[in-house]
Design an enzyme around this catalytic site. Structure first.
Site, PDB file in Angstrom:
ATOM      1  N   ASN A  24      33.878  42.809  39.271  1.00  0.00           N
ATOM      2  CA  ASN A  24      34.777  41.295  39.782  1.00  0.00           C
ATOM      3  C   ASN A  24      33.908  40.305  39.656  1.00  0.00           C
ATOM      4  O   ASN A  24      34.032  39.164  40.289  1.00  0.00           O
ATOM      5  CB  ASN A  24      35.258  41.825  41.252  1.00  0.00           C
ATOM      6  CG  ASN A  24      36.412  42.500  41.430  1.00  0.00           C
ATOM      7  OD1 ASN A  24      37.426  42.632  40.488  1.00  0.00           O
ATOM      8  ND2 ASN A  24      36.719  43.214  42.357  1.00  0.00           N
TER       9      ASN A  24
ATOM     10  N   HIS B 226      47.129  41.840  50.261  1.00  0.00           N
ATOM     11  CA  HIS B 226      45.855  42.710  50.194  1.00  0.00           C
ATOM     12  C   HIS B 226      46.028  43.602  51.519  1.00  0.00           C
ATOM     13  O   HIS B 226      46.539  43.294  52.502  1.00  0.00           O
ATOM     14  CB  HIS B 226      44.600  41.997  50.076  1.00  0.00           C
ATOM     15  CG  HIS B 226      43.365  43.106  49.864  1.00  0.00           C
ATOM     16  ND1 HIS B 226      42.692  43.674  51.010  1.00  0.00           N
ATOM     17  CD2 HIS B 226      42.878  43.367  48.864  1.00  0.00           C
ATOM     18  CE1 HIS B 226      42.094  44.560  50.449  1.00  0.00           C
ATOM     19  NE2 HIS B 226      41.942  44.137  49.158  1.00  0.00           N
TER      20      HIS B 226
ATOM     21  N   GLU C 262      48.541  35.622  48.374  1.00  0.00           N
ATOM     22  CA  GLU C 262      47.126  35.589  47.562  1.00  0.00           C
ATOM     23  C   GLU C 262      47.027  34.564  46.520  1.00  0.00           C
ATOM     24  O   GLU C 262      48.295  34.087  46.275  1.00  0.00           O
ATOM     25  CB  GLU C 262      46.768  36.885  46.985  1.00  0.00           C
ATOM     26  CG  GLU C 262      46.502  38.167  47.907  1.00  0.00           C
ATOM     27  CD  GLU C 262      46.044  39.286  47.442  1.00  0.00           C
ATOM     28  OE1 GLU C 262      45.526  39.359  46.202  1.00  0.00           O
ATOM     29  OE2 GLU C 262      46.316  40.531  47.740  1.00  0.00           O
TER      30      GLU C 262
ATOM     31  N   SER D  91      45.158  40.578  43.511  1.00  0.00           N
ATOM     32  CA  SER D  91      43.994  41.282  42.867  1.00  0.00           C
ATOM     33  C   SER D  91      44.417  42.509  42.122  1.00  0.00           C
ATOM     34  O   SER D  91      43.554  42.835  41.096  1.00  0.00           O
ATOM     35  CB  SER D  91      43.327  41.945  44.131  1.00  0.00           C
ATOM     36  OG  SER D  91      44.347  42.757  44.947  1.00  0.00           O
TER      37      SER D  91
ATOM     38  N   ASP E 217      45.066  33.788  50.790  1.00  0.00           N
ATOM     39  CA  ASP E 217      43.796  34.360  50.224  1.00  0.00           C
ATOM     40  C   ASP E 217      43.399  34.476  48.927  1.00  0.00           C
ATOM     41  O   ASP E 217      44.071  34.918  48.057  1.00  0.00           O
ATOM     42  CB  ASP E 217      44.040  36.106  50.717  1.00  0.00           C
ATOM     43  CG  ASP E 217      42.797  37.168  50.230  1.00  0.00           C
ATOM     44  OD1 ASP E 217      42.137  36.790  49.388  1.00  0.00           O
ATOM     45  OD2 ASP E 217      42.855  38.124  50.750  1.00  0.00           O
TER      46      ASP E 217
ATOM     47  N   HIS F 116      40.088  36.126  44.752  1.00  0.00           N
ATOM     48  CA  HIS F 116      39.880  36.416  43.291  1.00  0.00           C
ATOM     49  C   HIS F 116      40.163  34.903  42.258  1.00  0.00           C
ATOM     50  O   HIS F 116      39.896  35.074  41.175  1.00  0.00           O
ATOM     51  CB  HIS F 116      40.994  37.375  42.684  1.00  0.00           C
ATOM     52  CG  HIS F 116      40.691  38.751  43.077  1.00  0.00           C
ATOM     53  ND1 HIS F 116      39.940  39.694  42.485  1.00  0.00           N
ATOM     54  CD2 HIS F 116      40.980  39.463  44.244  1.00  0.00           C
ATOM     55  CE1 HIS F 116      39.669  40.693  43.129  1.00  0.00           C
ATOM     56  NE2 HIS F 116      40.625  40.648  44.337  1.00  0.00           N
TER      57      HIS F 116
ATOM     58  N   LYS G  56      32.612  38.227  44.639  1.00  0.00           N
ATOM     59  CA  LYS G  56      33.421  38.354  43.160  1.00  0.00           C
ATOM     60  C   LYS G  56      32.713  37.205  42.387  1.00  0.00           C
ATOM     61  O   LYS G  56      31.733  37.621  41.803  1.00  0.00           O
ATOM     62  CB  LYS G  56      34.618  38.116  43.309  1.00  0.00           C
ATOM     63  CG  LYS G  56      35.276  39.433  44.057  1.00  0.00           C
ATOM     64  CD  LYS G  56      36.788  39.051  44.394  1.00  0.00           C
ATOM     65  CE  LYS G  56      37.368  40.432  45.288  1.00  0.00           C
ATOM     66  NZ  LYS G  56      36.823  40.457  46.633  1.00  0.00           N
TER      67      LYS G  56
END
Length: 399
Positions: free
Chosen positions: A46, A137, A182, A186, A211, A214, A246
């Site tokens: 990541n 997540h 998110e 992910s 969230d 990423h 990440k």
């Protein structure tokens, strides 16, 4: 006998091809990793901008440890909060146009803290609500399940289903309602429809939490994630969480929001109050990484690698889950077959992790391919060539 379930649970996981184990990384240079004396091109990292071993981050760690030492020595509310932590929080708040930012040791802790601090007690005669995307997540879902709020989950990115849940579950304006999603998912690599989600949550007098673990670092003109990419205000997204482990290349996480929200977390979030603060050297290295001039160039390179991979994959007839991010999943649909494909790729010198149930829903086991700015065009070509070979050998794999 007591705890007999331990051996039974492990045996069941093994029989289903779902057992997890760790691999020791002996070295990592650029896109290459060494494991058990063998070298592989790593397509499971990541570290999207390849900042983890950049000269900026490496030197910042050295300077930070020299100035602040190896650890923080205490919780943030005792003597663990330094000028390095303050500088990082203030910089992120300014960049994201938020009132305040609060640092956490991990995204897992940050998500849990938000859920359990905001919903640790009943605030009215009506039960508070958390409505999360189905693919949210595990750290958030577990935090929500451990709270006093009622947890509902809407179908992935399904705005109509979300609206039905809002209409069905909201009984009073006194209820506190949090909708969570998110920024970049992910496991699938796709993005949430944030502008539309913001409209629906506002109409329902709810808060939206994103969230962006990423997306932060890779998306937006300045790499500030989906919030910058969509120009989302604090009023539209009252709670933002993102991580540094990440694209930023360090470790830890933050929550950004209003001054009252952050002050409330400082006073009521047990994951913050009772944890030793992240090392000040880590906060300093994170700030230096965020300010690094080469980030823009690395985001451009990453975008080029993503487009190259998608183009070659289409030409090769590979069936990818639609994604424009660095996460490019290839659906297999069976846990054992996904593991077998991963092992075959390793034999060809490519490290591509199989993601299986329960990390992803049943029958959606996949190869989770992640691309970084460290990959060269020849690495991408080698990956696509190897995938063709492996999938042709395995007739049960969905292509």
């Amino acid at each position: 006998m007591a705890f007999d379930f331990i051996a039974a649970a492990l045996d069941k996981r093994r029989s289903e091809g779902l057992i997890r184990s760790r691999k020791t990384i002996n070295s990592a240079q650029g896109p290459l990793i060494e494991i058990a004396g063998q070298h592989y091109i790593n397509f499971s990292s990541n570290d999207y901008l390849a900042m983890r071993r950049s000269s900026v981050v490496m030197q910042a760690w050295v300077d930070g440890v020299s100035e602040y030492g190896g650890g923080s020595g205490a919780s943030p509310l005792v003597t663990g909060y330094t000028n390095a932590h303050q500088a990082l929080e203030e910089y992120i708040a300014t960049e994201l146009n938020r009132d305040k930012v609060l640092l956490f040791n991990s995204g897992f802790a940050a998500n849990q803290a938000v859920c359990q601090a905001l919903f640790a007690q009943k605030h009215s005669e009506f039960q508070d609500l958390i409505i999360a995307d189905k693919l949210m997540h595990a750290s958030f879902i577990e935090g929500a399940q451990g709270s006093l709020a009622k947890l509902s989950r809407f179908k992935h990115n399904d705005l109509q289903h979300l609206q039905r849940l809002l209409n069905t579950n909201i009984q009073s304006p006194q209820q506190s309602v949090l909708v969570a999603t998110e920024g970049v998912f992910s496991m699938d690599g796709d993005q949430a429809p944030l502008p539309e989600l913001a409209i629906k949550t506002k109409e329902s007098n709810a808060w939206l939490m994103v969230d962006d673990a990423h997306g932060f670092g890779t998306l937006g003109e300045n790499g500030r994630g989906v919030i910058e990419a969509h120009n989302m205000t604090q009023q539209q997204v009252p709670i933002l969480m993102a991580t540094f482990g990440k694209a930023i290349g360090t470790a830890g996480a933050f929550v950004a929001g209003s001054a009252d929200l952050i002050d409330y977390l400082i006073n009521f979030a047990k994951h913050y109050i009772y944890s030793t603060a992240m090392p000040a050297a880590q906060a300093y290295a994170t700030l230096m990484s965020l300010q690094a001039k080469q980030n823009s160039e690395r985001r451009t390179i990453l975008a080029q690698r993503i487009e190259q991979f998608k183009s070659l994959a289409i030409q090769a007839g590979l069936s990818l889950i639609p994604s424009n991010s660095a996460i490019q999943p290839l659906l297999i649909g069976d846990a054992k077959q996904a593991s077998l494909a991963s092992e075959k790729l390793k034999s060809l010198g490519l490290w591509v992790t199989a993601i299986r149930y329960p990390t992803v829903p049943k029958n959606t086991d996949r190869l989770r391919i992640t691309l970084t700015a460290a990959h060269e065009p020849r690495d991408i070509q080698a990956l696509v060539d190897a995938l063709q070979i492996v999938l042709q050998e395995n007739k049960k794999v969905i292509v």
